[in-house]
Design a protein around this motif. Structure first.
Motif, mmCIF file in Angstrom:
data_model
loop_
_atom_site.group_PDB
_atom_site.id
_atom_site.type_symbol
_atom_site.label_atom_id
_atom_site.label_comp_id
_atom_site.label_asym_id
_atom_site.label_seq_id
_atom_site.Cartn_x
_atom_site.Cartn_y
_atom_site.Cartn_z
ATOM 1 N N ALA A 65 -31.264 -14.644 -25.176
ATOM 2 C CA ALA A 65 -32.696 -14.438 -24.968
ATOM 3 C C ALA A 65 -33.054 -12.979 -25.186
ATOM 4 O O ALA A 65 -32.219 -12.087 -25.098
ATOM 5 C CB ALA A 65 -33.087 -14.863 -23.556
ATOM 6 N N SER A 66 -34.317 -12.736 -25.507
ATOM 7 C CA SER A 66 -34.795 -11.367 -25.674
ATOM 8 C C SER A 66 -35.755 -11.021 -24.541
ATOM 9 O O SER A 66 -36.346 -11.900 -23.915
ATOM 10 C CB SER A 66 -35.520 -11.226 -27.021
ATOM 11 N N GLY A 67 -35.867 -9.734 -24.245
ATOM 12 C CA GLY A 67 -36.837 -9.278 -23.268
ATOM 13 C C GLY A 67 -36.294 -9.026 -21.876
ATOM 14 O O GLY A 67 -36.980 -8.445 -21.035
ATOM 15 N N PHE A 68 -35.046 -9.473 -21.598
ATOM 16 C CA PHE A 68 -34.494 -9.293 -20.248
ATOM 17 C C PHE A 68 -34.360 -7.817 -19.900
ATOM 18 O O PHE A 68 -34.815 -7.363 -18.848
ATOM 19 C CB PHE A 68 -33.140 -9.994 -20.140
ATOM 20 N N PHE A 103 -35.964 -2.558 -17.283
ATOM 21 C CA PHE A 103 -36.260 -1.132 -17.398
ATOM 22 C C PHE A 103 -37.747 -0.824 -17.193
ATOM 23 O O PHE A 103 -38.096 0.308 -16.836
ATOM 24 C CB PHE A 103 -35.762 -0.591 -18.736
ATOM 25 N N THR A 104 -38.604 -1.812 -17.354
ATOM 26 C CA THR A 104 -40.012 -1.614 -17.022
ATOM 27 C C THR A 104 -40.170 -1.401 -15.516
ATOM 28 O O THR A 104 -40.897 -0.507 -15.063
ATOM 29 C CB THR A 104 -40.858 -2.824 -17.468
ATOM 30 N N GLU A 156 -41.414 2.041 -13.675
ATOM 31 C CA GLU A 156 -42.563 2.054 -12.762
ATOM 32 C C GLU A 156 -42.253 2.830 -11.495
ATOM 33 O O GLU A 156 -43.143 3.441 -10.895
ATOM 34 C CB GLU A 156 -42.953 0.613 -12.406
ATOM 35 N N HIS A 157 -40.999 2.833 -11.088
ATOM 36 C CA HIS A 157 -40.587 3.530 -9.868
ATOM 37 C C HIS A 157 -39.888 4.854 -10.170
ATOM 38 O O HIS A 157 -39.267 5.441 -9.290
ATOM 39 C CB HIS A 157 -39.681 2.625 -9.033
ATOM 40 N N LYS A 158 -40.001 5.286 -11.415
ATOM 41 C CA LYS A 158 -39.468 6.574 -11.851
ATOM 42 C C LYS A 158 -37.983 6.718 -11.521
ATOM 43 O O LYS A 158 -37.516 7.754 -11.050
ATOM 44 C CB LYS A 158 -40.269 7.732 -11.235
ATOM 45 N N LEU A 184 -36.504 -6.974 -8.830
ATOM 46 C CA LEU A 184 -35.440 -7.412 -9.724
ATOM 47 C C LEU A 184 -34.925 -8.801 -9.332
ATOM 48 O O LEU A 184 -34.599 -9.628 -10.190
ATOM 49 C CB LEU A 184 -34.291 -6.403 -9.711
ATOM 50 N N ALA A 185 -34.876 -9.046 -8.034
ATOM 51 C CA ALA A 185 -34.346 -10.316 -7.536
ATOM 52 C C ALA A 185 -35.249 -11.493 -7.866
ATOM 53 O O ALA A 185 -34.833 -12.657 -7.740
ATOM 54 C CB ALA A 185 -34.130 -10.236 -6.026
#
Length: 450
Positions: free
Chosen positions: A322-325, A330-331, A335-337, A373-374
């Motif tokens: 799959a793509s995008g994982f 990393f997005t 977001e949390h630097k 993430l979970a």
């Protein structure tokens, strides 16, 4: 000003009056040193951070404030207790006490940054007086007027262009006749609130000021004679390196070399500022020059160690074909630097390392990140790990380099190995309890025979 030198003195270099006097000797011996950035006295920042802990008791807070006062006043006593210095220092100590007793301190990163700034403010006040008593025309300059940042308290990002404009306006016109004594580590945001650049940020501050003023050289004065093949506290066989390339030094700083802040070299590289690292205790003993080009490029230059590492492993069957994982992962981190150092992937999982310093007001990993993430993968977190990085040249291409390294490590358990993304490093994780032994053994295998 031509041949301008910006000098930075670390916490051990300004630890007491005797140490400050040695630093004053260095500054007075070279008329090209016109800007001096100082850290807080050794031990002060740790005490300031402790004041921000939720679990600190009233008695512990008072004890800590008293200890800080004693450290500062020991220097004032040696200066002869000039009235105006005592008044200025008392004002800072009273401000510190007020903020330390604030009900909002524990939950306010802005107040935590303000707390941590007092170490550098007191240090520059006292060092400026040391310089003045030695006959120098020195001023204690508040760098927050110049070093402008965003409001990411605890790890602020500098506004390079605004910093340059302020430096040209407030510092440059007076350089010929004035030595500016100022603070490392701190800046201010658009609203004038105090910010910090993160632990070790004094080096970075000095580099940013050197860049803004088009300095020829940035001097970083510490307690060792330059950059060593590894931390001398880990093995007596460590030896100083006369010169090192920007690329190698950047890798060393990034992967834990205590002598340099990871971001220090970025401004220097941008503006072509030469960097010298030496000992304020032994200024005539030489040191290390960090240069764009070096004559000698050995396969192994040094070994760096960074403790307080967290390994996060993310596993999801949906990742298969799959793509995008990774983009999703990393997005969230962006977001949390959160900055990631090492990454390895397999068909259905990805492992990455995050710096999680124990003695800091801002943690690299927090529960909210793990919760996000979970939501789409299984999350496993491992701590008590250290990152070891072998720094050198052409580590991808040199025949036998990888084999020699792995052979040297065959008796140790390695949690993660990364090689190939850079020609200048070979990295792996190991248990923190084994890290010192790993570095000592590896240094003996790679350097002792040279």
């Amino acid at each position: 000003m031509k041949n301008l030198i910006v000098a930075k003195f670390g916490g051990t270099s300004v630890a007491n009056f005797e140490a400050m006097s040695r630093c004053a000797d260095i500054v007075l011996a070279d008329s090209n040193i016109r800007v001096v950035c100082v850290s807080a006295q050794s031990g002060v920042t740790n005490r300031l951070v402790s004041l921000t802990r939720a679990e600190i008791t009233l008695a512990e807070r008072e004890t800590t404030l008293t200890e800080i006062r004693e450290i500062e006043y020991a220097i004032v006593e040696a200066l002869g207790k000039p009235e105006w210095v005592c008044l200025a220092l008392d004002n800072l100590l009273n401000e510190l006490k007020t903020v330390a007793n604030s009900e909002n301190l524990v939950n306010s990163m802005q107040l935590k940054d303000q707390i941590q700034s007092y170490g550098e403010q007191m240090s520059s006040l006292l060092f400026a007086e040391v310089m003045r008593q030695r006959g120098a025309h020195a001023v204690n300059f508040d760098i927050r007027q110049v070093l402008k940042t965003d409001n990411n308290y605890g790890k602020a990002e500098p506004n390079v262009e605004q910093t340059r404009l302020q430096a040209e306006k407030l510092i440059a016109p007076e350089l010929e006749k004035t030595v500016f004594i100022t603070q490392g580590f701190i800046g201010s945001d658009d609203e004038g609130h105090t910010t910090t650049l993160g632990r070790g940020g004094s080096d970075y501050s000095a580099a940013l000021i050197a860049e803004a003023l088009d300095a020829e050289t940035l001097q970083i004065w510490t307690d060792v004679t330059g950059i060593y093949t590894t931390d001398p506290r880990l093995t007596q066989a460590a030896r100083p390196i006369p010169e090192i390339s920007f690329d190698e030094a950047a890798e060393m700083a990034t992967f834990g070399a205590k002598i340099l802040h990871p971001a220090t070299l970025i401004p220097a590289i941008r503006r072509g500022v030469g960097v010298f690292v030496g000992s304020s205790r032994e200024p005539k003993a030489g040191g290390t020059w960090i240069l764009n080009q070096v004559e000698n490029k050995p396969p192994y230059r040094a070994i760096a160690l960074r403790k307080d590492q967290v390994l996060v492993t993310l596993k999801s069957p949906s990742m298969l074909l799959a793509s995008g994982f990774l983009a999703k992962v990393f997005t969230i981190l962006a977001e949390h630097k959160i900055s990631v150092d090492l990454v390895t992937t397999s068909e259905i999982s990805v492992s990455l390392t995050i710096d999680n310093p124990t003695n800091s007001t801002s943690k690299g990993l927090n529960p909210l990140v793990l919760e996000k993430l979970a939501e789409f993968c299984d999350v496993k977190v491992e701590d008590n790990l250290s990152l070891v990085a072998v720094i050198g040249n052409h580590l991808q291409a040199n025949s036998g380099v990888g084999g020699k390294l792995l052979s040297a490590l065959e008796n140790f358990n390695l949690r993660m190995i990364c090689q190939g993304a850079s020609a200048h490093n070979f990295c792996f994780l190991t248990k923190t309890e084994d890290a010192g032994k790993v570095v000592e053994h590896l240094h003996a295998q790679l350097f002792d025979a040279i």
